[in-house]
Scaffold this active site. Structure first.
Site, PDB file in Angstrom:
ATOM      1  N   ALA A  44     -24.562  14.763   0.933  1.00  0.00           N
ATOM      2  CA  ALA A  44     -24.646  16.106   1.510  1.00  0.00           C
ATOM      3  C   ALA A  44     -23.277  16.710   1.819  1.00  0.00           C
ATOM      4  O   ALA A  44     -22.972  17.844   1.436  1.00  0.00           O
ATOM      5  CB  ALA A  44     -25.499  16.056   2.776  1.00  0.00           C
ATOM      6  N   TYR A 113     -32.926   5.281  -2.717  1.00  0.00           N
ATOM      7  CA  TYR A 113     -31.528   5.054  -2.347  1.00  0.00           C
ATOM      8  C   TYR A 113     -31.157   3.576  -2.310  1.00  0.00           C
ATOM      9  O   TYR A 113     -31.963   2.734  -1.920  1.00  0.00           O
ATOM     10  CB  TYR A 113     -31.256   5.653  -0.956  1.00  0.00           C
ATOM     11  CG  TYR A 113     -31.196   7.164  -0.954  1.00  0.00           C
ATOM     12  CD1 TYR A 113     -29.989   7.837  -1.071  1.00  0.00           C
ATOM     13  CD2 TYR A 113     -32.359   7.920  -0.851  1.00  0.00           C
ATOM     14  CE1 TYR A 113     -29.935   9.217  -1.075  1.00  0.00           C
ATOM     15  CE2 TYR A 113     -32.322   9.303  -0.862  1.00  0.00           C
ATOM     16  CZ  TYR A 113     -31.110   9.942  -0.973  1.00  0.00           C
ATOM     17  OH  TYR A 113     -31.062  11.305  -0.987  1.00  0.00           O
ATOM     18  N   TYR A 114     -29.914   3.292  -2.699  1.00  0.00           N
ATOM     19  CA  TYR A 114     -29.284   1.975  -2.579  1.00  0.00           C
ATOM     20  C   TYR A 114     -27.982   2.178  -1.798  1.00  0.00           C
ATOM     21  O   TYR A 114     -26.928   2.434  -2.373  1.00  0.00           O
ATOM     22  CB  TYR A 114     -28.982   1.387  -3.951  1.00  0.00           C
ATOM     23  CG  TYR A 114     -30.193   1.176  -4.831  1.00  0.00           C
ATOM     24  CD1 TYR A 114     -30.796  -0.077  -4.939  1.00  0.00           C
ATOM     25  CD2 TYR A 114     -30.731   2.232  -5.560  1.00  0.00           C
ATOM     26  CE1 TYR A 114     -31.908  -0.272  -5.746  1.00  0.00           C
ATOM     27  CE2 TYR A 114     -31.842   2.045  -6.367  1.00  0.00           C
ATOM     28  CZ  TYR A 114     -32.428   0.795  -6.458  1.00  0.00           C
ATOM     29  OH  TYR A 114     -33.525   0.611  -7.255  1.00  0.00           O
ATOM     30  N   ARG A 115     -28.056   2.151  -0.471  1.00  0.00           N
ATOM     31  CA  ARG A 115     -26.879   2.495   0.323  1.00  0.00           C
ATOM     32  C   ARG A 115     -26.678   1.624   1.568  1.00  0.00           C
ATOM     33  O   ARG A 115     -25.695   1.800   2.289  1.00  0.00           O
ATOM     34  CB  ARG A 115     -26.951   3.971   0.736  1.00  0.00           C
ATOM     35  CG  ARG A 115     -28.088   4.281   1.691  1.00  0.00           C
ATOM     36  CD  ARG A 115     -28.404   5.767   1.801  1.00  0.00           C
ATOM     37  NE  ARG A 115     -27.296   6.593   2.204  1.00  0.00           N
ATOM     38  CZ  ARG A 115     -27.382   7.928   2.323  1.00  0.00           C
ATOM     39  NH1 ARG A 115     -28.513   8.546   2.046  1.00  0.00           N
ATOM     40  NH2 ARG A 115     -26.332   8.623   2.708  1.00  0.00           N
ATOM     41  N   LYS A 237     -33.264  27.427   8.345  1.00  0.00           N
ATOM     42  CA  LYS A 237     -33.452  27.605   6.900  1.00  0.00           C
ATOM     43  C   LYS A 237     -34.942  27.615   6.577  1.00  0.00           C
ATOM     44  O   LYS A 237     -35.671  26.703   6.958  1.00  0.00           O
ATOM     45  CB  LYS A 237     -32.735  26.491   6.138  1.00  0.00           C
ATOM     46  CG  LYS A 237     -31.215  26.521   6.283  1.00  0.00           C
ATOM     47  CD  LYS A 237     -30.554  25.280   5.714  1.00  0.00           C
ATOM     48  CE  LYS A 237     -30.718  24.094   6.628  1.00  0.00           C
ATOM     49  NZ  LYS A 237     -29.948  22.902   6.173  1.00  0.00           N
ATOM     50  N   GLY A 242     -35.844  32.529   2.840  1.00  0.00           N
ATOM     51  CA  GLY A 242     -34.580  32.962   3.425  1.00  0.00           C
ATOM     52  C   GLY A 242     -34.216  32.175   4.667  1.00  0.00           C
ATOM     53  O   GLY A 242     -34.258  30.941   4.673  1.00  0.00           O
ATOM     54  N   GLY A 268     -29.984  19.580  -2.957  1.00  0.00           N
ATOM     55  CA  GLY A 268     -28.688  20.249  -2.894  1.00  0.00           C
ATOM     56  C   GLY A 268     -28.772  21.693  -2.467  1.00  0.00           C
ATOM     57  O   GLY A 268     -27.733  22.328  -2.211  1.00  0.00           O
ATOM     58  N   GLY A 270     -30.011  22.925   0.394  1.00  0.00           N
ATOM     59  CA  GLY A 270     -29.585  23.048   1.781  1.00  0.00           C
ATOM     60  C   GLY A 270     -28.075  22.954   1.933  1.00  0.00           C
ATOM     61  O   GLY A 270     -27.469  23.664   2.747  1.00  0.00           O
ATOM     62  N   ASP A 271     -27.455  22.093   1.130  1.00  0.00           N
ATOM     63  CA  ASP A 271     -25.992  21.983   1.161  1.00  0.00           C
ATOM     64  C   ASP A 271     -25.370  23.245   0.569  1.00  0.00           C
ATOM     65  O   ASP A 271     -24.317  23.698   1.034  1.00  0.00           O
ATOM     66  CB  ASP A 271     -25.541  20.752   0.383  1.00  0.00           C
ATOM     67  CG  ASP A 271     -26.153  19.473   0.931  1.00  0.00           C
ATOM     68  OD1 ASP A 271     -26.349  19.392   2.155  1.00  0.00           O
ATOM     69  OD2 ASP A 271     -26.449  18.568   0.126  1.00  0.00           O
TER      70      ASP A 271
END
Length: 328
Positions: A44, A113-115, A237, A242, A268, A270-271
């Site tokens: 993010a 995810y792999y984190r 958001k 909008g 992506g 929201g980013d």
């Protein structure tokens, strides 16, 4: 209202976990069955850094990667994007996080995810010692980094404190990732606590409902304005609809979304919204115009398969405004 941001030199600092994403290229196929993938950079805060740099802003990104091929890939991509990477540590002891992302033609894609125990989750707190915030105008912070580990949460809080001390504007995006937290209750408690130390808070509508128990965007905005005297602006958001803007002491405003014909990937967006808002604030435009820019770049973000490859250059943003009859 025009939000004033003072300072010169490096404009923005952000901190987070960089990830490599392997995005499936076959539409509407499960991650189990997918055979072909395309590699991108993601994360993010990294997305925001790349988007701002693409618009010509100077951004320092603080993080860590592993001493591995994915880590080098991320470093190379940061350099290519003109994001300052001098505060990205390279660890020989921990690996670079990555994830798999489905491609869909409707709705949100599945991800995996792999984190766990990544390099970023084990960031050395000394990284802040060499970070000069003297001329930073704005800090972009996200709940994701604080969720990675107790170590990172402490680093987050120290960076937030230092940003406020130098007079920088702090923008906080909750970016809820329930799987990173020990419990939903802890996620809500800590995330709302972190929001108290940001002048601008950016919850999504669903996030705001989880965090506050309120379904109405105005009530969500009021929750954050009432819990802290630091918070001056809340922007909820609303996706394609909008955003809801609430400035302390003013009536709430609805800012309409921007329609695009083709939605390829919602990850992506929201980013991208944060990119548009921050770039507008840095340009000194009125807050309503900054939120309109946020909606525009959020819309652009969903038209491409990568997490940040849909973010525009200044020329592309100008053309998008013209094509959609938006006021610059």
């Amino acid at each position: 209202m025009t939000t004033s941001i003072s300072g010169s030199g490096a404009e923005v600092v952000t901190i987070g976990e960089p990830l490599a994403v392997f995005a499936a290229t076959e539409p509407n196929v499960s991650l189990v069955a997918a055979q072909r993938f395309q590699k991108f950079v993601a994360g993010a805060e990294l997305n925001v850094a790349v988007g701002l740099a693409r618009l010509g802003h100077s951004v320092s990104y603080v993080s860590a990667v592993g001493q591995d091929p994915l880590g080098q890939f991320i470093l190379d991509q940061l350099q290519a994007a003109h994001v300052d990477r001098q505060h990205v540590q390279v660890s020989a002891d921990y690996w670079t996080g990555f994830y798999l992302k489905q491609r869909v033609t409707q709705g949100d894609p599945d991800t995996y995810y792999y984190r766990k125990n990544s390099a970023a989750a084990n960031l050395d707190p000394q990284v802040l010692a060499s970070l000069d915030l003297t001329h930073v105008k704005l800090g972009h912070l996200s709940g994701i980094f604080a969720a990675l580990s107790a170590n990172d949460q402490a680093i987050y809080r120290e960076l937030n404190r230092r940003l406020l001390a130098v007079g920088a504007t702090v923008v906080f995006d909750p970016n809820l990732r329930p799987t990173l937290w020990p419990s939903r209750a802890e996620m809500c408690r800590v995330t709302n606590q972190l929001a108290r130390d940001a002048q601008i808070v950016l919850p999504g509508l669903n996030e705001g409902t989880i965090l506050t128990g309120e379904a109405d965007p105005v009530a969500i905005a009021d929750f954050y304005l009432q819990q802290s005297t630091v918070t001056q602006v809340v922007i909820v958001k609303l996706g394609a609809a909008g955003a809801l803007l609430k400035v302390r002491g003013q009536a709430a405003q609805r800012v309409p979304g921007v329609h695009v014909d083709s939605v390829v990937d919602t990850v992506g967006a929201g980013d991208g919204f944060a990119v548009g808002l921050i770039s507008g604030l840095l340009a000194g435009v009125p807050i309503t115009a900054a939120v309109q820019r946020a909606c525009a770049i959020g819309a652009l973000a969903v038209t491409t398969p990568g997490d940040n490859d849909g973010y525009p250059t200044p020329a592309q943003l100008t053309r998008f405004y013209r094509e959609h009859h938006l006021e610059a």
